[in-house]
Design a protein around this motif. Sequence first.
Motif, PDB file in Angstrom:
ATOM      1  N   ARG A 288      42.121  77.977  -7.941  1.00 44.52           N
ATOM      2  CA  ARG A 288      41.943  77.766  -9.372  1.00 44.52           C
ATOM      3  C   ARG A 288      41.903  79.555 -10.424  1.00 44.52           C
ATOM      4  O   ARG A 288      42.481  79.314 -11.156  1.00 44.52           O
ATOM      5  CB  ARG A 288      40.876  76.395  -9.747  1.00 44.52           C
ATOM      6  N   GLN A 308      59.433  72.861  -9.825  1.00 50.23           N
ATOM      7  CA  GLN A 308      57.741  72.942 -10.441  1.00 50.23           C
ATOM      8  C   GLN A 308      57.978  71.940 -11.588  1.00 50.23           C
ATOM      9  O   GLN A 308      56.842  71.894 -11.426  1.00 50.23           O
ATOM     10  CB  GLN A 308      57.596  74.411 -11.685  1.00 50.23           C
ATOM     11  N   ILE A 311      56.523  68.915  -9.736  1.00 52.65           N
ATOM     12  CA  ILE A 311      54.887  69.453  -9.578  1.00 52.65           C
ATOM     13  C   ILE A 311      54.428  69.502 -10.699  1.00 52.65           C
ATOM     14  O   ILE A 311      53.237  68.261 -10.975  1.00 52.65           O
ATOM     15  CB  ILE A 311      54.374  70.737  -8.938  1.00 52.65           C
ATOM     16  N   LYS A 312      54.488  69.186 -11.650  1.00 54.30           N
ATOM     17  CA  LYS A 312      54.012  68.850 -13.364  1.00 54.30           C
ATOM     18  C   LYS A 312      53.950  67.657 -13.137  1.00 54.30           C
ATOM     19  O   LYS A 312      52.626  67.054 -14.748  1.00 54.30           O
ATOM     20  CB  LYS A 312      54.885  70.162 -14.562  1.00 54.30           C
ATOM     21  N   GLU A 316      47.463  65.089 -13.182  1.00 54.03           N
ATOM     22  CA  GLU A 316      46.355  65.556 -12.643  1.00 54.03           C
ATOM     23  C   GLU A 316      45.975  65.264 -11.786  1.00 54.03           C
ATOM     24  O   GLU A 316      44.501  64.725 -11.109  1.00 54.03           O
ATOM     25  CB  GLU A 316      45.283  65.484 -13.680  1.00 54.03           C
ATOM     26  N   TYR A 351      52.906  76.644  -3.741  1.00 51.53           N
ATOM     27  CA  TYR A 351      53.016  75.081  -4.815  1.00 51.53           C
ATOM     28  C   TYR A 351      50.900  74.502  -4.826  1.00 51.53           C
ATOM     29  O   TYR A 351      51.517  74.382  -6.361  1.00 51.53           O
ATOM     30  CB  TYR A 351      52.955  74.308  -3.320  1.00 51.53           C
ATOM     31  N   LYS A 355      49.608  73.832  -8.500  1.00 54.07           N
ATOM     32  CA  LYS A 355      48.865  72.500  -8.751  1.00 54.07           C
ATOM     33  C   LYS A 355      47.325  72.853  -8.107  1.00 54.07           C
ATOM     34  O   LYS A 355      47.492  72.937  -6.217  1.00 54.07           O
ATOM     35  CB  LYS A 355      49.033  71.436  -7.687  1.00 54.07           C
ATOM     36  N   ASP A 357      44.698  71.619  -7.091  1.00 49.55           N
ATOM     37  CA  ASP A 357      43.447  70.404  -7.149  1.00 49.55           C
ATOM     38  C   ASP A 357      44.352  69.889  -5.106  1.00 49.55           C
ATOM     39  O   ASP A 357      43.651  69.101  -5.578  1.00 49.55           O
ATOM     40  CB  ASP A 357      43.299  69.744  -8.370  1.00 49.55           C
ATOM     41  N   TYR A 429      49.557  60.249  -2.700  1.00 50.32           N
ATOM     42  CA  TYR A 429      49.008  60.557  -3.732  1.00 50.32           C
ATOM     43  C   TYR A 429      49.399  59.052  -4.803  1.00 50.32           C
ATOM     44  O   TYR A 429      50.189  58.399  -4.951  1.00 50.32           O
ATOM     45  CB  TYR A 429      50.550  61.145  -4.714  1.00 50.32           C
TER      46      TYR A 429
END
Length: 779
Positions: A288, A308, A311-312, A316, A351, A355, A357, A429
Amino acid sequence: MKMILKIARTELRNLFYSPVAWFLTIAFMVQCALFYTSPLQGLAMWQDMMVRNNPKWRDFGSSLTQGMFLNPDGIFDNALQNLFLYVPLLTMGLISREINNGTIKLLYSSPVRVREIVWGKYLAIMIYNLLLVSVMGIFMVSAAFNIQSVDYGLLFSAALGFYLMLCAFTAIGIFMSSLTTYPIVSAIGSFALLFILGRIGGLWQRIDFVRDLTYFLAISGRTEKMLRGLITTKDVIYFILIVYLFLSFTYFRLKGGRESKPWFVKAGRYTLVFALVLLMGYVSSRQRLIGYWDTTAGKVNTIHERTQKLIKELGEDPLEVTLYTNLLGGGVGRGLPEARNAYLSALWEQYARFKPDIHFNYVYYYDYDSTDGNNGLYRNFPGKNLQQIAEQMAGAYEIKPSMFESPEEIGRTIDLRPENLRVVMQLTYQGRTTFLRTFDDPPFWPDEQQIGAAFKRLLQGQMPKVYYVTGNLERSIYKRGEREFFTHSINKSNRMALVNQGFDVDTISLDARDIPDDASIVVLADPKTSLSATTQRKIQEYVDKGGNLLVLGEPGKQAMLNPLLQPWGIQLMNGTLVEPTKDEMPHMVKPFLTDAMFDLAEEDYFLGHKKLHTLHDYDDTAYNLMPGVTALSYAPNGPFTVKPLMTTRGQRTWLKADPLVVDSADIVYSPQEGDVKGAFPTALALTREINGKEQRIIICGDADWMSTVRGGGGWDSRGIFSWLDDNKFPTYTPRPAPEDNKLIIGPGTAKVLKIVYVWILPALVLLMGTVLLIRRKRK
């Protein structure tokens, strides 16, 4: 600060009043000159030859900035490899000379603080380091006038990495110089410490607590990202911390020489600073907190905008990646604990940059599938059961057997036998899971195309479905024979197979079932018996609704498919295409790819040839080998718009009317027997607007070119499936071609530059140094 500058100025004067600095500068200059001008001259001669002899030659097709500066035989790589030879010679006398000559006592008695002595001497070395970077800068500036559209960002990043590494090395050298009165001992100590720091990253990597600490301390590979044009705060802070660490050690060493304090107090200083550096390094390397700057012109170190975007879309919500490593399976060395940092850095850091997290888990187990007569493992360990074999293998890797779950234990959690019991990742996920596979090719890990497909599967849930029709002895996706379709469809060990590109693949017997509504593509591949009325009706109904279809025929099987194709205005022509050549059997035909084929998808091969077409520089170099193919005919006024994808050329090929015996005497063109010469299409693309969408159908006169023995068709079959799926999958990530792909000088200029850089410029520096040293000696 004034005192630091004064000491630095004095140290620089002493440095250049000795032959060592001049010798190192000249040696470094000659080294850089050789590694710059030698490839430059070779490229210039090659380019000149191609331009004079091949009017269609355009460029080298690759980055010359990368090739000349960063390849294994480039300037930066060789400079970094030999850096440890320069630094000890440069720093061995910085402080040991003061101790040996007794001048350190004068410094101690003067109103100069120890930290000013350390920083003053180090500032002088930093300035000299800038001189070496400036020497390298000569060739960077030269490249701007020698290479078309040179990649300045890449050069800047590489130069920064080289300078930071040089500063870290010299900080280590200063510390070693403070430990002894003998410069040669200091030099040897510097060699030893640099060697240790270069190897420490591989030590104790099996221990979780120690792994990140030793990996952080390792100095080898720290400039790797910068040399590729990616500057990260983690790497920059690392070099700053290393400099701070060894300058602090130098300060403590010099200060300890003029004070009497218990040994544990002195040792505590070193320990405290070392712990502080480790803590700051650990914190700064948390994902982070890492900042990235891709300085390259093409942003080659950054994942594609499409990835990207995926990933967006993940938002969260947490993404969990579990790496399963089988002690007895393929790729085990890449999944063991000592390879964990390399796994994260090589695969996931790019990656995690977008992201941070992502949560990583690691599961270790042992299992072996002995079905289908696969007993090789037991033959190598006769008389031992699976647990005993696993214990011996764990001993060979120097790992405790207790960290590996048994087949029964892992089986209660997940069944990995369908994944061939090799190293594999499972992504989780929002309750969805998908596998991300590894491969036995050199990259090993999945690339951006497979990872993008996995992200899409997690986001969409439902993926494009490809159904292969069965029931008439069609090519099978389950058989591994050389004529079958296993490789390009469901072969999990093939990174380009459909299952690794985001497709779900299944078979269907149309005599027993209807085509499901979720079908994205239906494939009818080389039926060997006549299609039943039910099968033809269901395929026709599917086409009438606007479904996308791939039909693959074969010579001698025209009667099986022509009744189906007739309503669409397409026919497989009677006979077999032949193309006699000196190397192949006559039925091995090489039809050329058309512009319509290159427009199907964003395959790199297609994009490269489209560029040639744009330059009006196309010649018949893009072809496909079809081992046994028949020609296609189509009605110009049929229900579909038809475009040939592959077609034969001119008089080299003809359609042999009678049965073809390929191992007989030479095949002779015989118009009396019905042979016809000409350009024949062997693959057609059909389109039309229906139900508010564009319907897409492809028909080929050969099925062998997509078989296992032909590698599943390669890039062209992937392009076909992409087009039939409306280009939703695979998740292509095309990159712009490098613009620094051509020289703007000729071989004559390159030869002159070599003389100037290798001989004249070093000679001038040698002359200047000699004059300065002689004048100094006279004074």
